[in-house]
Design a protein around this motif. Structure first.
Motif, PDB file in Angstrom:
ATOM      1  N   ARG A   1       0.880  -1.449   0.174  1.00  0.00           N
ATOM      2  CA  ARG A   1       0.044   0.058   0.101  1.00  0.00           C
ATOM      3  C   ARG A   1       0.929   1.456   0.029  1.00  0.00           C
ATOM      4  O   ARG A   1       0.530   2.207  -0.805  1.00  0.00           O
ATOM      5  N   ILE A   2       1.857   1.257   0.879  1.00  0.00           N
ATOM      6  CA  ILE A   2       2.717   2.353   0.947  1.00  0.00           C
ATOM      7  C   ILE A   2       3.496   2.689  -0.509  1.00  0.00           C
ATOM      8  O   ILE A   2       3.422   4.045  -0.855  1.00  0.00           O
ATOM      9  N   ILE A   3       3.906   1.646  -1.162  1.00  0.00           N
ATOM     10  CA  ILE A   3       4.468   2.089  -2.397  1.00  0.00           C
ATOM     11  C   ILE A   3       3.686   2.542  -3.453  1.00  0.00           C
ATOM     12  O   ILE A   3       4.032   3.281  -4.102  1.00  0.00           O
ATOM     13  N   LYS A   4       2.261   1.780  -3.487  1.00  0.00           N
ATOM     14  CA  LYS A   4       1.210   2.420  -4.303  1.00  0.00           C
ATOM     15  C   LYS A   4       0.928   3.756  -4.190  1.00  0.00           C
ATOM     16  O   LYS A   4       0.760   4.596  -4.875  1.00  0.00           O
ATOM     17  N   GLU A   5       0.900   4.080  -2.820  1.00  0.00           N
ATOM     18  CA  GLU A   5       0.290   5.432  -2.389  1.00  0.00           C
ATOM     19  C   GLU A   5       1.321   6.489  -2.828  1.00  0.00           C
ATOM     20  O   GLU A   5       0.973   7.667  -3.314  1.00  0.00           O
ATOM     21  N   ASN A   6       2.877   6.120  -2.744  1.00  0.00           N
ATOM     22  CA  ASN A   6       3.964   7.069  -3.094  1.00  0.00           C
ATOM     23  C   ASN A   6       3.781   7.154  -4.676  1.00  0.00           C
ATOM     24  O   ASN A   6       4.195   8.256  -5.080  1.00  0.00           O
ATOM     25  N   HIS A   7       3.345   6.058  -5.341  1.00  0.00           N
ATOM     26  CA  HIS A   7       3.242   6.298  -6.707  1.00  0.00           C
ATOM     27  C   HIS A   7       2.340   7.256  -7.286  1.00  0.00           C
ATOM     28  O   HIS A   7       2.327   7.994  -8.237  1.00  0.00           O
ATOM     29  N   MET A   8       0.988   7.197  -6.356  1.00  0.00           N
ATOM     30  CA  MET A   8      -0.108   7.729  -6.947  1.00  0.00           C
ATOM     31  C   MET A   8       0.233   9.522  -6.576  1.00  0.00           C
ATOM     32  O   MET A   8      -0.168  10.298  -7.429  1.00  0.00           O
ATOM     33  N   LEU A   9       0.802   9.529  -5.239  1.00  0.00           N
ATOM     34  CA  LEU A   9       1.442  11.213  -4.975  1.00  0.00           C
ATOM     35  C   LEU A   9       2.226  11.547  -6.054  1.00  0.00           C
ATOM     36  O   LEU A   9       2.175  12.681  -6.642  1.00  0.00           O
ATOM     37  N   ALA A  10       3.152  10.756  -6.471  1.00  0.00           N
ATOM     38  CA  ALA A  10       4.289  11.321  -7.635  1.00  0.00           C
ATOM     39  C   ALA A  10       3.381  11.641  -8.706  1.00  0.00           C
ATOM     40  O   ALA A  10       3.503  12.487  -9.593  1.00  0.00           O
ATOM     41  N   GLN A  11       2.219  10.664  -9.036  1.00  0.00           N
ATOM     42  CA  GLN A  11       1.591  11.148 -10.342  1.00  0.00           C
ATOM     43  C   GLN A  11       1.111  12.427 -10.363  1.00  0.00           C
ATOM     44  O   GLN A  11       0.855  13.157 -11.220  1.00  0.00           O
TER      45      GLN A  11
END
Length: 247
Positions: free
Chosen positions: A202-212
């Protein structure tokens, strides 16, 4: 570029208050005007450089305003995510957020300078966003670091983060990570067991979404107060940005 030069020439020749209707010119008038433009540029080529410089400054200002807007819109996820590692001075007067990938050569290059910035300043709150984008080994390394933070705390995480840049070499596998952790004085067992947990995913996914949302596509990327620094920059540049934010 041509339109900027044309605008400059019009302003110099007919004045800012005059209107020049290029669409309603006769063919002869248009050819004469083009000849004047060409002659002027040949005689004054520095006008092009000046016009390009103005355009670049305007584009940089527009990009900075857009970055500031993006930072403000995502401030909570950037600066107040309880899953993030927080180092430096947690009560610092400015926060620096870094998006990292352990397999990124420019992140490795920036590592010592970021460390020096934080240690020498003494009043910077430093947040790390794990943002693995360079393949499976990047993801494995980030999973290991995040799991260490969750299972063993920030001290173990900081050792692992620093170690990835300062001492770790070779392929990232479970076996090499176990050896790496032991060399750092860290028990790898609880970290390895938690690497594939739903929370780490989840943390990695959320970081990718934030970066996007922030339009971040590379590493390292820094958020420094109200500014965004996309890519590696030397220590003095980072210090200058910190000073600007404080000012």
């Amino acid at each position: 570029m041509r339109s900027l030069a044309l605008a400059a020439i019009v302003a110099m020749t007919v004045g800012p208050a005059a209107a020049l209707d290029l669409k309603n010119m006769t063919d002869a008038e248009r050819e004469a005007f083009r000849a004047e433009v060409r002659a002027y540029l040949l005689e004054n080529p520095e006008v092009l450089s000046e016009a390009i410089a103005v355009l670049q400054d305007r584009q940089a200002e527009q990009a900075a305003r857009q970055d500031s807007t993006l930072i403000q819109a995502n401030a909570k996820d950037l600066f107040s995510d309880p899953d993030d590692f927080v180092g430096g001075n947690p009560q610092g007067d400015i926060t620096v957020v870094e998006f990292i990938d352990y397999r990124c050569g420019y992140c490795r290059k920036a590592h010592a300078e970021v460390k020096e910035l934080i240690n020498s300043d003494g009043n910077i709150r430093y947040i790390v966003k794990e943002f693995p984008i360079l393949g499976d080994q990047s993801v494995i390394a980030s999973r290991f670091a995040i799991a260490a933070l969750r299972e063993l705390g920030p001290e173990a995480y900081e050792k692992i983060k620093n170690g990835f840049y300062e001492s770790f070499r070779g392929e990232v596998t479970v076996e090499t990570l176990e050896s790496f952790a032991r060399d750092l004085g860290i028990d790898p067992a609880p970290v390895i067991a938690a690497m594939d947990s739903p929370d780490v995913t989840r943390i990695i996914k959320e970081n990718h979404m934030l970066a996007q949302r922030l339009q971040v596509s590379g590493t390292p990327t820094f958020v420094m107060g109200d500014q965004m620094l996309r890519g590696y920059a030397p220590l003095e540049t980072m210090r200058q940005i910190v000073a600007e934010e404080r000012g």
